[in-house]
Design a protein around this motif. Structure first.
Motif, PDB file in Angstrom:
ATOM      1  N   GLN A   1      32.571  23.416 -15.742  1.00 47.71           N
ATOM      2  CA  GLN A   1      33.136  22.686 -17.008  1.00 47.71           C
ATOM      3  C   GLN A   1      33.929  21.263 -16.274  1.00 47.71           C
ATOM      4  OE1 GLN A   1      35.995  24.749 -18.836  1.00 47.71           O
ATOM      5  NE2 GLN A   1      36.864  23.420 -20.199  1.00 47.71           N
ATOM      6  N   VAL A   2      33.970  20.242 -16.975  1.00 49.99           N
ATOM      7  CA  VAL A   2      34.667  18.835 -16.573  1.00 49.99           C
ATOM      8  C   VAL A   2      35.863  18.967 -17.202  1.00 49.99           C
ATOM      9  CG1 VAL A   2      34.580  16.507 -16.577  1.00 49.99           C
ATOM     10  CG2 VAL A   2      32.355  17.752 -16.234  1.00 49.99           C
ATOM     11  N   HIS A   3      36.974  18.698 -16.396  1.00 47.01           N
ATOM     12  CA  HIS A   3      38.299  18.476 -16.990  1.00 47.01           C
ATOM     13  C   HIS A   3      38.677  17.075 -17.232  1.00 47.01           C
ATOM     14  CE1 HIS A   3      39.415  22.568 -15.826  1.00 47.01           C
ATOM     15  NE2 HIS A   3      38.754  22.407 -14.878  1.00 47.01           N
ATOM     16  N   SER A  25      37.434  15.354 -13.876  1.00 41.81           N
ATOM     17  CA  SER A  25      36.934  15.607 -12.611  1.00 41.81           C
ATOM     18  C   SER A  25      36.219  17.173 -12.862  1.00 41.81           C
ATOM     19  CB  SER A  25      38.198  16.129 -12.087  1.00 41.81           C
ATOM     20  OG  SER A  25      39.141  16.771 -12.630  1.00 41.81           O
ATOM     21  N   GLY A  26      35.239  17.604 -11.840  1.00 41.84           N
ATOM     22  CA  GLY A  26      34.684  18.649 -12.109  1.00 41.84           C
ATOM     23  C   GLY A  26      33.123  18.454 -11.628  1.00 41.84           C
ATOM     24  N   ARG A  27      32.250  19.260 -11.366  1.00 44.45           N
ATOM     25  CA  ARG A  27      30.961  19.151 -11.242  1.00 44.45           C
ATOM     26  C   ARG A  27      30.810  18.068 -10.190  1.00 44.45           C
ATOM     27  NH1 ARG A  27      28.346  18.457 -16.719  1.00 44.45           N
ATOM     28  NH2 ARG A  27      29.480  20.279 -18.186  1.00 44.45           N
ATOM     29  N   THR A  30      27.827  15.145 -10.115  1.00 41.29           N
ATOM     30  CA  THR A  30      27.178  14.805 -11.272  1.00 41.29           C
ATOM     31  C   THR A  30      27.857  13.389 -11.956  1.00 41.29           C
ATOM     32  OG1 THR A  30      27.102  17.224 -11.633  1.00 41.29           O
ATOM     33  CG2 THR A  30      27.364  15.694 -13.698  1.00 41.29           C
ATOM     34  N   TYR A  32      28.789  10.858 -15.001  1.00 37.87           N
ATOM     35  CA  TYR A  32      29.095  11.274 -16.391  1.00 37.87           C
ATOM     36  C   TYR A  32      28.964   9.640 -17.241  1.00 37.87           C
ATOM     37  CZ  TYR A  32      31.208  15.252 -14.135  1.00 37.87           C
ATOM     38  OH  TYR A  32      31.407  16.333 -13.201  1.00 37.87           O
ATOM     39  N   ASN A  77      37.700   8.190 -10.348  1.00 39.45           N
ATOM     40  CA  ASN A  77      37.278   9.477 -11.300  1.00 39.45           C
ATOM     41  C   ASN A  77      38.047   8.800 -12.357  1.00 39.45           C
ATOM     42  OD1 ASN A  77      35.360  11.008  -9.974  1.00 39.45           O
ATOM     43  ND2 ASN A  77      37.060  12.081  -9.302  1.00 39.45           N
ATOM     44  N   ASP A 115      32.326  17.608 -22.762  1.00 36.80           N
ATOM     45  CA  ASP A 115      33.714  17.887 -22.528  1.00 36.80           C
ATOM     46  C   ASP A 115      34.898  16.814 -23.229  1.00 36.80           C
ATOM     47  OD1 ASP A 115      31.885  18.758 -19.717  1.00 36.80           O
ATOM     48  OD2 ASP A 115      33.155  20.131 -20.280  1.00 36.80           O
TER      49      ASP A 115
END
Length: 126
Positions: A1-3, A25-27, A30, A32, A77, A115
């Motif tokens: 999951q992306v925050h 943030s997350g993954r 990856t 986005y 990010n 997300d």
């Protein structure tokens, strides 16, 4: 999951400027696409702007074109939405959304994003 977390917003006079920030943030590893949508009371969610993972391609809704600018700093990010010449009709809750696989024809579609942030209020007074 992306925050996804939005910041900025608040109240501004018509004709003024404001900046929203979105941190996703997350993954790790990856990339986005990031988009901004907004929703005013009684209205449907409206596409505002989107930017691809590289920052090379930006897309805008008709109501904000030439007034808003979307940009990103991948090292942080963070995606920014610079809003100028604000109007009372720009008043809404603004949502940031992240999508890992957003087709070039789908940037303006809410369902293309996986997300979402909680939203942040922008109020423009006349």
């Amino acid at each position: 999951q992306v925050h996804v977390i939005e910041s900025g917003g608040g109240s501004v006079q018509a004709g003024g400027s404001s900046r929203l920030s979105c941190t996703a943030s997350g993954r790790p590893g990856t990339t986005y696409a990031i988009a901004w949508f907004r929703q005013a009371p009684g209205n449907e969610r409206e596409f505002v702007a989107a930017i691809d993972w590289s920052g090379s391609n930006a897309h805008y809704g008709d109501s904000v074109r030439d007034r808003f600018t979307i940009s990103r700093e991948n090292a942080e990010n963070t995606v920014y939405l610079e809003m100028k010449s604000l109007k009372p009709e720009d008043t809404a809750v603004y949502y940031c959304a992240a999508g890992a696989y957003v087709h070039v024809d789908s940037y303006y579609m809410a369902h293309a994003y996986d997300d979402w942030g909680q939203g942040i209020q922008v109020t423009v007074s006349s």
